[in-house]
Design a protein around this motif. Structure first.
Motif, PDB file in Angstrom:
ATOM      1  N   GLU A 145      36.041  51.961  51.064  1.00 55.27           N
ATOM      2  CA  GLU A 145      37.309  51.391  50.596  1.00 55.27           C
ATOM      3  C   GLU A 145      38.404  51.729  51.595  1.00 55.27           C
ATOM      4  O   GLU A 145      38.611  52.894  51.932  1.00 55.27           O
ATOM      5  N   ASN A 146      39.068  50.679  52.074  1.00 54.72           N
ATOM      6  CA  ASN A 146      40.173  50.830  53.034  1.00 54.72           C
ATOM      7  C   ASN A 146      39.756  51.624  54.281  1.00 54.72           C
ATOM      8  O   ASN A 146      40.584  52.296  54.906  1.00 54.72           O
ATOM      9  N   ASP A 147      38.466  51.593  54.609  1.00 54.05           N
ATOM     10  CA  ASP A 147      37.942  52.312  55.779  1.00 54.05           C
ATOM     11  C   ASP A 147      38.217  53.811  55.714  1.00 54.05           C
ATOM     12  O   ASP A 147      38.273  54.488  56.743  1.00 54.05           O
ATOM     13  N   ASP A 148      38.370  54.337  54.487  1.00 50.78           N
ATOM     14  CA  ASP A 148      38.728  55.748  54.326  1.00 50.78           C
ATOM     15  C   ASP A 148      37.534  56.662  54.100  1.00 50.78           C
ATOM     16  O   ASP A 148      37.701  57.871  53.950  1.00 50.78           O
ATOM     17  N   GLY A 149      36.341  56.099  54.038  1.00 46.86           N
ATOM     18  CA  GLY A 149      35.163  56.921  53.806  1.00 46.86           C
ATOM     19  C   GLY A 149      34.044  56.056  53.269  1.00 46.86           C
ATOM     20  O   GLY A 149      34.232  54.868  52.992  1.00 46.86           O
ATOM     21  N   VAL A 150      32.868  56.648  53.111  1.00 47.77           N
ATOM     22  CA  VAL A 150      31.701  55.935  52.597  1.00 47.77           C
ATOM     23  C   VAL A 150      31.317  56.542  51.255  1.00 47.77           C
ATOM     24  O   VAL A 150      31.162  57.764  51.135  1.00 47.77           O
ATOM     25  N   PHE A 151      31.155  55.691  50.255  1.00 50.44           N
ATOM     26  CA  PHE A 151      30.836  56.142  48.903  1.00 50.44           C
ATOM     27  C   PHE A 151      29.383  55.786  48.598  1.00 50.44           C
ATOM     28  O   PHE A 151      29.032  54.622  48.426  1.00 50.44           O
ATOM     29  N   ALA A 152      28.529  56.802  48.538  1.00 48.64           N
ATOM     30  CA  ALA A 152      27.104  56.648  48.297  1.00 48.64           C
ATOM     31  C   ALA A 152      26.828  56.691  46.792  1.00 48.64           C
ATOM     32  O   ALA A 152      27.729  57.001  45.993  1.00 48.64           O
ATOM     33  N   PRO A 153      25.593  56.376  46.367  1.00 51.98           N
ATOM     34  CA  PRO A 153      25.278  56.402  44.935  1.00 51.98           C
ATOM     35  C   PRO A 153      25.649  57.720  44.263  1.00 51.98           C
ATOM     36  O   PRO A 153      25.412  58.798  44.798  1.00 51.98           O
ATOM     37  N   GLY A 154      26.259  57.593  43.094  1.00 53.27           N
ATOM     38  CA  GLY A 154      26.715  58.751  42.335  1.00 53.27           C
ATOM     39  C   GLY A 154      28.160  59.123  42.573  1.00 53.27           C
ATOM     40  O   GLY A 154      28.714  59.963  41.852  1.00 53.27           O
ATOM     41  N   SER A 155      28.800  58.512  43.578  1.00 56.65           N
ATOM     42  CA  SER A 155      30.198  58.841  43.873  1.00 56.65           C
ATOM     43  C   SER A 155      31.141  57.849  43.212  1.00 56.65           C
ATOM     44  O   SER A 155      30.754  56.738  42.847  1.00 56.65           O
ATOM     45  N   MET A 156      32.386  58.271  43.057  1.00 56.47           N
ATOM     46  CA  MET A 156      33.376  57.467  42.350  1.00 56.47           C
ATOM     47  C   MET A 156      34.560  57.143  43.248  1.00 56.47           C
ATOM     48  O   MET A 156      35.013  57.978  44.022  1.00 56.47           O
ATOM     49  N   ILE A 157      35.064  55.910  43.121  1.00 54.05           N
ATOM     50  CA  ILE A 157      36.290  55.468  43.789  1.00 54.05           C
ATOM     51  C   ILE A 157      37.354  55.324  42.709  1.00 54.05           C
ATOM     52  O   ILE A 157      37.105  54.720  41.662  1.00 54.05           O
ATOM     53  N   PHE A 158      38.538  55.858  42.965  1.00 47.21           N
ATOM     54  CA  PHE A 158      39.625  55.848  41.981  1.00 47.21           C
ATOM     55  C   PHE A 158      40.819  55.088  42.540  1.00 47.21           C
ATOM     56  O   PHE A 158      41.293  55.374  43.642  1.00 47.21           O
ATOM     57  N   ASN A 159      41.289  54.096  41.777  1.00 49.77           N
ATOM     58  CA  ASN A 159      42.455  53.303  42.180  1.00 49.77           C
ATOM     59  C   ASN A 159      43.497  53.287  41.069  1.00 49.77           C
ATOM     60  O   ASN A 159      43.306  52.622  40.045  1.00 49.77           O
ATOM     61  N   PRO A 160      44.609  54.004  41.244  1.00 50.18           N
ATOM     62  CA  PRO A 160      45.678  53.939  40.249  1.00 50.18           C
ATOM     63  C   PRO A 160      46.329  52.562  40.248  1.00 50.18           C
ATOM     64  O   PRO A 160      46.117  51.763  41.171  1.00 50.18           O
ATOM     65  N   PRO A 161      47.126  52.233  39.235  1.00 51.73           N
ATOM     66  CA  PRO A 161      47.740  50.910  39.144  1.00 51.73           C
ATOM     67  C   PRO A 161      48.519  50.540  40.404  1.00 51.73           C
ATOM     68  O   PRO A 161      49.264  51.352  40.951  1.00 51.73           O
ATOM     69  N   GLY A 162      48.322  49.312  40.875  1.00 50.12           N
ATOM     70  CA  GLY A 162      49.087  48.785  41.993  1.00 50.12           C
ATOM     71  C   GLY A 162      48.573  49.177  43.365  1.00 50.12           C
ATOM     72  O   GLY A 162      49.105  48.709  44.370  1.00 50.12           O
ATOM     73  N   ARG A 163      47.560  50.024  43.453  1.00 51.42           N
ATOM     74  CA  ARG A 163      47.066  50.455  44.766  1.00 51.42           C
ATOM     75  C   ARG A 163      46.281  49.328  45.435  1.00 51.42           C
ATOM     76  O   ARG A 163      45.322  48.804  44.885  1.00 51.42           O
ATOM     77  N   MET A 164      46.686  48.966  46.643  1.00 54.12           N
ATOM     78  CA  MET A 164      45.963  47.965  47.398  1.00 54.12           C
ATOM     79  C   MET A 164      44.643  48.549  47.875  1.00 54.12           C
ATOM     80  O   MET A 164      44.609  49.664  48.402  1.00 54.12           O
ATOM     81  N   HIS A 165      43.560  47.786  47.700  1.00 57.32           N
ATOM     82  CA  HIS A 165      42.272  48.269  48.184  1.00 57.32           C
ATOM     83  C   HIS A 165      41.396  47.106  48.643  1.00 57.32           C
ATOM     84  O   HIS A 165      41.400  46.023  48.084  1.00 57.32           O
ATOM     85  N   ARG A 166      40.654  47.395  49.693  1.00 54.58           N
ATOM     86  CA  ARG A 166      39.755  46.438  50.341  1.00 54.58           C
ATOM     87  C   ARG A 166      38.393  47.110  50.466  1.00 54.58           C
ATOM     88  O   ARG A 166      38.298  48.276  50.856  1.00 54.58           O
ATOM     89  N   LEU A 167      37.327  46.403  50.113  1.00 56.99           N
ATOM     90  CA  LEU A 167      35.993  46.992  50.097  1.00 56.99           C
ATOM     91  C   LEU A 167      35.102  46.332  51.137  1.00 56.99           C
ATOM     92  O   LEU A 167      35.164  45.110  51.345  1.00 56.99           O
ATOM     93  N   THR A 168      34.264  47.143  51.775  1.00 57.05           N
ATOM     94  CA  THR A 168      33.255  46.624  52.692  1.00 57.05           C
ATOM     95  C   THR A 168      31.919  47.280  52.365  1.00 57.05           C
ATOM     96  O   THR A 168      31.870  48.424  51.907  1.00 57.05           O
ATOM     97  N   THR A 169      30.830  46.529  52.594  1.00 58.89           N
ATOM     98  CA  THR A 169      29.504  47.052  52.270  1.00 58.89           C
ATOM     99  C   THR A 169      28.642  47.133  53.521  1.00 58.89           C
ATOM    100  O   THR A 169      28.965  46.553  54.559  1.00 58.89           O
ATOM    101  N   GLY A 170      27.521  47.858  53.403  1.00 59.60           N
ATOM    102  CA  GLY A 170      26.642  48.106  54.533  1.00 59.60           C
ATOM    103  C   GLY A 170      25.952  46.857  55.060  1.00 59.60           C
ATOM    104  O   GLY A 170      25.947  45.796  54.417  1.00 59.60           O
TER     105      GLY A 170
END
Length: 221
Positions: free
Chosen positions: A163-188
């Motif tokens: 998300e937003n090129d800020d790290g890689v989230f593998a199975p079991g991990s959580m991404i948290f987006n508070p209201p209004g936060r812009m986010h862009r997702l990329t996959t492998g």
């Protein structure tokens, strides 16, 4: 004919139990905000189960990306998320895969779709929380967007996502987006990615959320 309710549909109820456990056991990484969100989602799921709401069957609908679902589920069986994967497999024939946008960017229609489990539109009808799945094909870029008045979290069930090129989230991990936060997702590059999501917020935001992508501003010459 009387409408069926959650207690009459064990597979859907077990799926909610898995969501509850995922948000109970999921790590917060020391973040008080994430921990609070996990608690709010658990409480909402618990109330949904106590409500014993109507289960309103949705018409089965597939999208091009659902050709990757079998692989995504197979990969998820190897992970700590396997219990959730099995619960999803029990209801997969009743899922309606959608886009949720009036206008889908070129190319994204082949690589993305979501299926709602719990929400105002069902199949488990509730306005306490929205729960569902998002499926991405390999090499997918999900454009920048935000959610007005809603707190969102994703749990990675299989594959990997950034998300937003800020790290890689593998199975079991959580991404948290508070209201209004812009986010862009990329996959492998080589595997599909399957995410479970939860949206929580005020009633009016849950029932009338408008999903739109943010257009990039053209650079000035």
């Amino acid at each position: 004919m009387e409408a069926r309710r959650l207690n009459d549909c064990p597979d859907w109820r077990y799926l909610l139990v898995e969501f509850y456990e995922m948000y109970r056991r999921g790590r917060a990484g020391g973040s008080a905000k994430i921990r609070a969100h996990q608690r709010v989602v658990r409480e909402a799921v618990s109330k949904v189960m106590a409500d014993n709401p109507v289960v309103q069957p949705q018409p089965r609908e597939d999208k091009p990306v659902t050709a990757h679902l079998k692989r995504a589920l197979d990969q998820g069986r190897r992970e700590t998320t396997q219990s959730m994967i099995r619960a999803i497999e029990s209801v997969q024939d009743d899922l309606s895969w959608l886009y949720g946008y009036e206008k889908v960017p070129r190319g994204l229609s082949q690589k993305f779709a979501y299926a709602e489990f719990v929400g105002p539109q069902g199949p488990v009808v509730s306005d306490r929380v929205i729960l569902g799945l998002v499926l991405f094909a390999p090499k997918c870029t999900y454009p920048a967007h935000s959610h007005d008045g809603l707190t969102e979290s994703y749990f990675t069930l299989s594959g990997a996502v950034s998300e937003n090129d800020d790290g890689v989230f593998a199975p079991g991990s959580m991404i948290f987006n508070p209201p209004g936060r812009m986010h862009r997702l990329t996959t492998g590059d080589n595997e599909p990615t399957l995410l479970a999501y939860a949206w929580h917020g005020a009633h009016d935001k849950l029932v009338a959320q408008k999903m739109v992508f943010t257009r990039r501003k053209k650079e000035q010459p």
